[in-house]
Write an enzyme that holds these catalytic residues in place. Structure first.
Site, mmCIF file in Angstrom:
data_model
loop_
_atom_site.group_PDB
_atom_site.id
_atom_site.type_symbol
_atom_site.label_atom_id
_atom_site.label_comp_id
_atom_site.label_asym_id
_atom_site.label_seq_id
_atom_site.Cartn_x
_atom_site.Cartn_y
_atom_site.Cartn_z
ATOM 1 N N GLY A 28 0.964 -1.317 0.059
ATOM 2 C CA GLY A 28 -0.131 0.020 -0.023
ATOM 3 C C GLY A 28 0.899 1.067 0.257
ATOM 4 O O GLY A 28 2.223 1.203 0.257
ATOM 5 N N TYR A 29 0.368 2.488 -0.268
ATOM 6 C CA TYR A 29 0.987 3.559 -0.239
ATOM 7 C C TYR A 29 0.618 4.551 0.691
ATOM 8 O O TYR A 29 -0.537 4.834 1.041
ATOM 9 C CB TYR A 29 0.814 4.455 -1.785
ATOM 10 C CG TYR A 29 1.363 3.624 -2.728
ATOM 11 C CD1 TYR A 29 3.000 3.894 -3.135
ATOM 12 C CD2 TYR A 29 0.878 2.360 -3.517
ATOM 13 C CE1 TYR A 29 3.458 3.139 -4.254
ATOM 14 C CE2 TYR A 29 1.778 1.548 -4.402
ATOM 15 C CZ TYR A 29 2.845 1.953 -4.431
ATOM 16 O OH TYR A 29 3.588 1.182 -5.299
ATOM 17 N N LEU A 30 1.465 5.007 1.342
ATOM 18 C CA LEU A 30 1.129 5.989 2.482
ATOM 19 C C LEU A 30 1.369 7.373 1.880
ATOM 20 O O LEU A 30 0.800 8.264 2.483
ATOM 21 C CB LEU A 30 2.415 5.890 3.632
ATOM 22 C CG LEU A 30 2.470 4.759 4.410
ATOM 23 C CD1 LEU A 30 3.592 4.588 5.260
ATOM 24 C CD2 LEU A 30 1.164 4.490 5.249
ATOM 25 N N GLU A 82 -3.411 4.706 2.048
ATOM 26 C CA GLU A 82 -4.346 5.088 1.142
ATOM 27 C C GLU A 82 -4.922 3.934 0.714
ATOM 28 O O GLU A 82 -4.602 2.750 0.806
ATOM 29 C CB GLU A 82 -3.691 5.915 -0.020
ATOM 30 C CG GLU A 82 -2.980 7.047 0.327
ATOM 31 C CD GLU A 82 -1.922 7.707 -0.990
ATOM 32 O OE1 GLU A 82 -2.042 6.920 -1.933
ATOM 33 O OE2 GLU A 82 -1.365 8.821 -0.539
ATOM 34 N N ASN A 144 2.711 0.897 -10.080
ATOM 35 C CA ASN A 144 1.850 0.560 -8.828
ATOM 36 C C ASN A 144 1.093 1.527 -8.260
ATOM 37 O O ASN A 144 0.066 1.218 -7.703
ATOM 38 C CB ASN A 144 2.730 -0.563 -8.086
ATOM 39 C CG ASN A 144 3.375 -1.842 -8.470
ATOM 40 O OD1 ASN A 144 2.404 -2.822 -8.092
ATOM 41 N ND2 ASN A 144 4.213 -1.776 -9.322
#
Length: 155
Positions: A28-30, A82, A144
């Site tokens: 996942g992306y912070l 996110e 990604n």
């Protein structure tokens, strides 16, 4: 550290026969800002925190910083990410003098398969296997961080 990599679509499943390792990955992306991404990843029983800078004009080179973190901390950070957690299996495939990392995506990105190869320089020669398709290195649509917000199923 500067990461130099090229990305390709994959046109057949032949890579699976040649795979010498595979790992389930959740990431996942912070922060998915195009200037810098902050990613948390769980690969097998290991956790990682990675920061990537913006790519150069060719899209092949960019600053990358990665640190292994305890997997329980990675799980906690994944919960803060996110929306749009990515689920994939990474197959490692030796071909010629290089190793390709082939990501087979699942969930909302089911059907997307992308191969990456890391190089020492942007003009380094490498052998291309028959299963490698079109190059998408400088196409942000295949990052990604992009597909976490714009899943493949919606294309």
């Amino acid at each position: 550290m500067i990461e130099i990599e090229r990305k390709f679509l994959v046109k057949s499943e032949e890579y699976k026969e040649r795979s010498f390792a595979k790992n389930e990955i959740a990431q996942g992306y912070l922060n998915s800002n195009t200037e810098r991404t902050v990613r948390v990843r769980i690969k097998g029983n290991q956790g990682y925190l990675t920061i990537k800078g913006k790519g150069n004009e060719t899209g092949m080179s960019r600053l990358e910083w990665e640190k292994e973190i305890p997997v329980d901390e990675a799980r906690q950070l994944l919960n803060l990410s996110e929306s749009g957690i990515i689920s994939k299996i990474r197959h490692e495939v030796k071909f010629g003098n290089h190793t390709f990392e082939v990501d087979e995506f699942f969930g909302e990105n089911q059907g997307l398969v992308i191969a990456e190869i890391e190089l020492q320089s942007e003009d380094e020669y490498f052998e291309k296997p028959d299963w490698l398709g079109d190059e998408v290195t400088n196409n942000e649509k295949y990052y990604n961080s992009y597909i976490s917000k714009n899943p493949f199923k919606n294309w």
